[in-house]
Design an enzyme around this catalytic site. Structure first.
Site, PDB file in Angstrom:
ATOM      1  N   ASN A   8       0.841  -1.192   0.000  1.00  0.00           N
ATOM      2  CA  ASN A   8       0.000   0.000   0.000  1.00  0.00           C
ATOM      3  C   ASN A   8       0.876   1.241   0.000  1.00  0.00           C
ATOM      4  O   ASN A   8       0.391   2.346   0.212  1.00  0.00           O
ATOM      5  CB  ASN A   8      -0.941   0.016   1.208  1.00  0.00           C
ATOM      6  N   LYS A  12       6.357   3.301  -3.593  1.00  0.00           N
ATOM      7  CA  LYS A  12       6.911   2.070  -4.185  1.00  0.00           C
ATOM      8  C   LYS A  12       6.137   1.723  -5.458  1.00  0.00           C
ATOM      9  O   LYS A  12       6.720   1.372  -6.481  1.00  0.00           O
ATOM     10  CB  LYS A  12       6.728   0.894  -3.202  1.00  0.00           C
ATOM     11  N   ASP A  68      10.097  -9.027  -0.165  1.00  0.00           N
ATOM     12  CA  ASP A  68      10.504  -9.101   1.231  1.00  0.00           C
ATOM     13  C   ASP A  68      11.992  -8.783   1.281  1.00  0.00           C
ATOM     14  O   ASP A  68      12.746  -9.173   0.390  1.00  0.00           O
ATOM     15  CB  ASP A  68      10.227 -10.492   1.814  1.00  0.00           C
ATOM     16  N   THR A  69      12.374  -8.044   2.323  1.00  0.00           N
ATOM     17  CA  THR A  69      13.765  -7.583   2.427  1.00  0.00           C
ATOM     18  C   THR A  69      14.302  -7.860   3.812  1.00  0.00           C
ATOM     19  O   THR A  69      13.555  -7.817   4.796  1.00  0.00           O
ATOM     20  CB  THR A  69      13.828  -6.057   2.158  1.00  0.00           C
ATOM     21  N   PHE A 148      15.353   5.061   5.733  1.00  0.00           N
ATOM     22  CA  PHE A 148      14.544   4.452   6.797  1.00  0.00           C
ATOM     23  C   PHE A 148      15.262   3.201   7.292  1.00  0.00           C
ATOM     24  O   PHE A 148      16.310   2.816   6.759  1.00  0.00           O
ATOM     25  CB  PHE A 148      13.136   4.114   6.283  1.00  0.00           C
ATOM     26  N   TYR A 150      17.496   0.503   8.635  1.00  0.00           N
ATOM     27  CA  TYR A 150      18.917   0.430   8.990  1.00  0.00           C
ATOM     28  C   TYR A 150      19.794   1.365   8.137  1.00  0.00           C
ATOM     29  O   TYR A 150      21.021   1.292   8.224  1.00  0.00           O
ATOM     30  CB  TYR A 150      19.410  -1.014   8.837  1.00  0.00           C
ATOM     31  N   ASP A 151      19.191   2.198   7.323  1.00  0.00           N
ATOM     32  CA  ASP A 151      19.967   3.069   6.416  1.00  0.00           C
ATOM     33  C   ASP A 151      21.072   3.865   7.109  1.00  0.00           C
ATOM     34  O   ASP A 151      22.169   3.986   6.554  1.00  0.00           O
ATOM     35  CB  ASP A 151      19.040   4.029   5.656  1.00  0.00           C
ATOM     36  N   LYS A 171      20.447   5.582  -4.138  1.00  0.00           N
ATOM     37  CA  LYS A 171      20.183   4.335  -3.396  1.00  0.00           C
ATOM     38  C   LYS A 171      19.452   3.328  -4.298  1.00  0.00           C
ATOM     39  O   LYS A 171      19.777   2.146  -4.310  1.00  0.00           O
ATOM     40  CB  LYS A 171      19.354   4.630  -2.144  1.00  0.00           C
ATOM     41  N   HIS A 176      19.594  -2.930  -3.071  1.00  0.00           N
ATOM     42  CA  HIS A 176      18.997  -4.258  -3.158  1.00  0.00           C
ATOM     43  C   HIS A 176      17.625  -4.253  -3.839  1.00  0.00           C
ATOM     44  O   HIS A 176      17.380  -4.990  -4.783  1.00  0.00           O
ATOM     45  CB  HIS A 176      18.873  -4.826  -1.736  1.00  0.00           C
TER      46      HIS A 176
HETATM   47  P1  IMP Z   1      10.310  -5.069   4.084  1.00  0.00           P
HETATM   48  O1  IMP Z   1      10.299  -6.518   3.731  1.00  0.00           O
HETATM   49  O2  IMP Z   1      10.540  -4.167   2.896  1.00  0.00           O
HETATM   50  O3  IMP Z   1       9.117  -4.666   4.915  1.00  0.00           O
HETATM   51  O4  IMP Z   1      11.607  -4.844   5.029  1.00  0.00           O
HETATM   52  C1  IMP Z   1      11.742  -5.477   6.293  1.00  0.00           C
HETATM   53  C2  IMP Z   1      12.637  -4.652   7.188  1.00  0.00           C
HETATM   54  O5  IMP Z   1      13.958  -4.599   6.649  1.00  0.00           O
HETATM   55  C3  IMP Z   1      12.228  -3.193   7.340  1.00  0.00           C
HETATM   56  O6  IMP Z   1      11.319  -3.026   8.384  1.00  0.00           O
HETATM   57  C4  IMP Z   1      13.549  -2.510   7.645  1.00  0.00           C
HETATM   58  O7  IMP Z   1      13.877  -2.668   9.008  1.00  0.00           O
HETATM   59  C5  IMP Z   1      14.535  -3.325   6.846  1.00  0.00           C
HETATM   60  N1  IMP Z   1      14.757  -2.709   5.512  1.00  0.00           N
HETATM   61  C6  IMP Z   1      14.200  -3.089   4.347  1.00  0.00           C
HETATM   62  N2  IMP Z   1      14.642  -2.351   3.329  1.00  0.00           N
HETATM   63  C7  IMP Z   1      15.511  -1.469   3.867  1.00  0.00           C
HETATM   64  C8  IMP Z   1      16.300  -0.427   3.308  1.00  0.00           C
HETATM   65  O8  IMP Z   1      16.299  -0.151   2.106  1.00  0.00           O
HETATM   66  N3  IMP Z   1      17.057   0.260   4.186  1.00  0.00           N
HETATM   67  C9  IMP Z   1      17.098  -0.006   5.510  1.00  0.00           C
HETATM   68  N4  IMP Z   1      16.383  -0.958   6.084  1.00  0.00           N
HETATM   69  C10 IMP Z   1      15.584  -1.690   5.261  1.00  0.00           C
END
Ligand code: IMP
Length: 190
Positions: A8, A12, A68-69, A148, A150-151, A171, A176
């Site tokens: 949402n 993005k 997912d990140t 945001f 860990y940036d 960035k 990633h």
């Molecule tokens: P999501 O899967 O995109 O929700 O990422 C999960 C978590 O990874 C986020 O809540 C952040 O703590 C961290 N995260 C994801 N992408 C980034 C980024 O680009 N920079 C810094 N932290 C990130």
């Protein structure tokens, strides 16, 4: 062609939409009236991306993709990884998470880490995944107030500034998520 992006976050959504050919129209979760929490209970980043895409396909019937990140830190055996959002607890607070990470690494000399994004695409009955990795190091203290998560404590290899000190454009180019999105876009264009 309509494709749901399991987000949402309109920024993005717009960003990915702008990279796609015009005949592919992205829909958000709101657009398909999905306001529930999509389960993310898998032990890996890949697993969570796939779980979200499959859940959407099975419950809403749309072709879709989900991302997912996580941040994987070498000296912590890949942690926080899939737990990145809730590393310091269920409050999912970036400030707390970063503080915990710096504490865990206090006496570690190996500061190597990587961000990893996996996008899972459900298209025409098939599942595809696209991975983007950005390697770097964890700094010893926070620098910068952009970005945001860990940036402020992550410097990509070859950079002397953290992700919180460089522009979003930069960035996206080296990051990633940008790399995974580019792979998805190339696939969809073909
Ligand atoms: P999501 O899967 O995109 O929700 O990422 C999960 C978590 O990874 C986020 O809540 C952040 O703590 C961290 N995260 C994801 N992408 C980034 C980024 O680009 N920079 C810094 N932290 C990130």
């Amino acid at each position: 062609m309509q494709l749901v992006f399991a987000t949402n976050n309109l920024n993005k959504l717009k960003e990915v939409q702008s990279m796609l050919p015009q005949h592919i129209k992205l829909l958000s979760l709101k657009d398909i009236a999905c306001d529930e929490d999509i389960p993310e209970t898998q032990p890996t980043i890949e697993g969570n991306a796939i779980q979200k895409a499959e859940y959407l396909k099975n419950h809403y019937g749309y072709d879709c993709f989900a991302d997912d990140t996580g941040l994987e830190v070498h000296a912590l055996n890949g942690e926080p990884g899939v737990f990145s959002a809730r590393y310091a607890g269920p409050q999912r607070n970036a400030e707390d998470n970063t503080k915990k990470l710096l504490t865990e690494l206090k006496h570690k000399t190996n500061r190597n880490a990587q961000f990893k994004t996996v996008i899972a695409l459900h298209l025409n009955g098939k599942l595809h995944t696209f991975t983007g990795i950005c390697k770097g190091i964890i700094t010893t203290q926070k620098h910068g107030d952009g970005g945001f998560g860990y940036d402020p404590v992550f410097k990509a290899n070859g950079y002397d500034k953290t992700f919180a000190e460089i522009s979003l454009e930069e960035k996206n180019k080296i990051g990633h998520r940008g790399k995974a999105v580019s792979k998805l876009v190339e696939f969809l264009k073909n």
